[in-house]
Design a protein around this motif. Structure first.
Motif, mmCIF file in Angstrom:
data_model
loop_
_atom_site.group_PDB
_atom_site.id
_atom_site.type_symbol
_atom_site.label_atom_id
_atom_site.label_comp_id
_atom_site.label_asym_id
_atom_site.label_seq_id
_atom_site.Cartn_x
_atom_site.Cartn_y
_atom_site.Cartn_z
ATOM 1 N N GLY A 183 -43.864 -9.887 56.416
ATOM 2 C CA GLY A 183 -43.417 -8.686 55.700
ATOM 3 C C GLY A 183 -44.397 -7.545 55.912
ATOM 4 O O GLY A 183 -44.007 -6.418 56.217
ATOM 5 N N GLU A 187 -43.784 -4.120 58.076
ATOM 6 C CA GLU A 187 -43.928 -2.831 57.402
ATOM 7 C C GLU A 187 -44.859 -1.901 58.196
ATOM 8 O O GLU A 187 -44.552 -0.722 58.386
ATOM 9 N N PRO A 197 -40.226 4.160 55.078
ATOM 10 C CA PRO A 197 -40.274 2.828 54.459
ATOM 11 C C PRO A 197 -38.916 2.362 53.928
ATOM 12 O O PRO A 197 -38.624 1.177 53.932
ATOM 13 N N GLU A 198 -38.061 3.326 53.509
ATOM 14 C CA GLU A 198 -36.742 2.903 52.979
ATOM 15 C C GLU A 198 -35.914 2.214 54.055
ATOM 16 O O GLU A 198 -35.148 1.301 53.786
ATOM 17 N N SER A 201 -37.048 -1.264 54.177
ATOM 18 C CA SER A 201 -36.575 -2.124 53.077
ATOM 19 C C SER A 201 -35.103 -2.453 53.239
ATOM 20 O O SER A 201 -34.681 -3.569 52.935
ATOM 21 N N THR A 202 -34.310 -1.490 53.728
ATOM 22 C CA THR A 202 -32.883 -1.773 53.865
ATOM 23 C C THR A 202 -32.678 -2.973 54.766
ATOM 24 O O THR A 202 -31.812 -3.795 54.549
ATOM 25 N N GLN A 205 -35.941 -6.235 53.448
ATOM 26 C CA GLN A 205 -36.103 -6.839 52.135
ATOM 27 C C GLN A 205 -35.116 -7.985 52.071
ATOM 28 O O GLN A 205 -34.017 -7.868 52.598
ATOM 29 N N GLN A 207 -35.519 -10.763 53.621
ATOM 30 C CA GLN A 207 -35.452 -11.170 55.028
ATOM 31 C C GLN A 207 -34.972 -12.618 55.193
ATOM 32 O O GLN A 207 -35.101 -13.438 54.285
ATOM 33 N N ARG A 308 -32.140 -8.946 56.755
ATOM 34 C CA ARG A 308 -31.226 -9.562 55.797
ATOM 35 C C ARG A 308 -29.871 -9.786 56.461
ATOM 36 O O ARG A 308 -29.496 -9.074 57.405
#
Ligand SMILES: O=C(O)CCC(=O)C(=O)O
Ligand SMILES: [Fe+2]
Length: 355
Positions: A183, A187, A197-198, A201-202, A205, A207, A308
């Motif tokens: 992670g 990042e 960063p968004e 995460s989309t 996050q 994962q 994801r």
């Protein structure tokens, strides 16, 4: 954009258990021809010391005084090599030693006991061998145990070895540690690519994570067989732990194979196809293979970190603002199916996704 259609996984052809086969072989001539490949011997291997695989110090990435310098080093490692050694990653020695020990014990179990965790028909999850769909395909000299570790609800715990007794705990603990390391690396890579960063995460996050445990028995024709055929990983980021000090990983560098010598306690990290696509080709998913030792067995644990499940995989919008996307976008679900079908045809999916 329309997604290309790909053949689904076909019916697999029975592949022998390699550990049992290796145990039954007394002479080099007994190695079945389906494992013997001339190219394994013919391909040149870069001699030691020609160039060094980059070493990234994870603790420096986290330390504000050094993080810029180390992030820049990470960026070059991902762009120039697609592979690097990761040191000071913070995964406790105990977590690594426990999973290593349990893996060695698992492969020592009688075949019938291991088969209780065998791959289900047409599935790669569980204990078995790499999938083949034709009688002509060359076979890898390896048995594998593949387990999904994330998301938690995707775990198929019936396929997780119940022997040794600590196996399930050891794997859960190791997988959790690696998720955190991956992670952070992902990042920093996203930041290095100039992406918000968004966006990270989309995609990452929650994962997905899967562990592939490779067991390579010794082979009397070691220089003519391969433990793992040349491939690129269909993951975002792979973290590999070698269980003992027997080397075997080769990376494609130029036209040659570069042998990796893992530093003590290091994880070998590599960029998978997903990150090559997201980065629009700035980071490279590099071909690699595993060779076999004539006398010693080898175990390795590859942990694959992907986006994801419901994400769409395509070049990051911010990267392709001023230039053309080099890869088409597709859902991660479709990507997974296509990756394995294309691999069975002996080709790389990523080449087919290039625009
Ligand atoms: O065993 C190795 O060194 C390589 C393993 C690997 O590339 C994989 O499992 O994808
Ligand atoms: Fe791999």
């Amino acid at each position: 954009m329309a997604e290309p259609s790909f053949q689904r996984l076909g019916t697999s052809i029975d592949v022998p258990n390699v550990q049992a086969l290796a145990a039954s072989i007394a002479n080099p001539a007994d190695v079945p021809p389906r494992y013997v490949r001339q190219e394994a011997k013919a391909d040149p291997v870069v001699s030691d010391g020609d160039s060094e695989l980059p070493v990234i110090d994870f603790s420096r990435l986290l330390h504000h005084r050094f993080s810029r310098e180390e992030s820049a080093k990470l960026h070059h490692a991902c762009a120039d090599w697609g592979f690097f050694q990761l040191i000071n990653h913070g995964v406790p020695d105990q977590a690594m030693e426990k999973i290593k020990g349990d893996i060695v014990e698992f492969f020592k179990l009688p075949l019938e006991e291991k088969k209780a965790f065998a791959q289900l028909p047409n599935s790669l999850e569980g204990y078995g061998q790499a999938f083949v769909v034709s009688d002509d395909q060359k076979l890898d000299w390896a048995d594998i145990l593949t387990l999904i570790t994330r998301p938690l609800q995707s775990r198929n715990i019936d396929l997780w070895p119940a022997q040794p007794l600590t196996f399930r705990d050891s794997l859960s603990c190791y997988a959790m540690e690696l998720k955190s390391v991956a992670g952070t690396l992902l990042e920093v890579m996203t930041k290095n690519l100039g992406v918000a960063p968004e966006e990270f995460s989309t995609i990452f996050q929650d994962q997905t994570q899967a562990v592939r445990i490779n067991y390579y028995p010794p082979c009397p024709r070691a220089d003519e067989v391969l433990g793992l055929s040349p491939h690129t990983d269909g993951s975002g980021l792979t973290l590999l732990l070698q269980v003992n000090d027997v080397e075997g990983l080769h990376i494609r560098k130029g036209g040659d194979w570069y042998p990796v010598k893992p530093l003590p306690g290091a994880l070998i990290a590599n960029i998978g196809d997903i990150i090559e696509i997201l980065s629009n080709g700035v980071y490279k998913s590099v071909e690699h293979r595993a060779i076999i030792n004539a006398k010693k067995e080898r175990h390795s644990i590859a942990t694959f970190h992907g986006p994801r499940k419901d994400s769409v995989v395509g070049p990051f919008a911010e990267i392709v603002k001023g230039c053309k996307p080099k890869y088409m976008s597709m859902s991660y679900r479709e990507f997974r199916k296509a990756y394995f079908s294309t691999k069975l045809e002996g080709r790389r999916l990523i080449e087919r996704l290039k625009l």
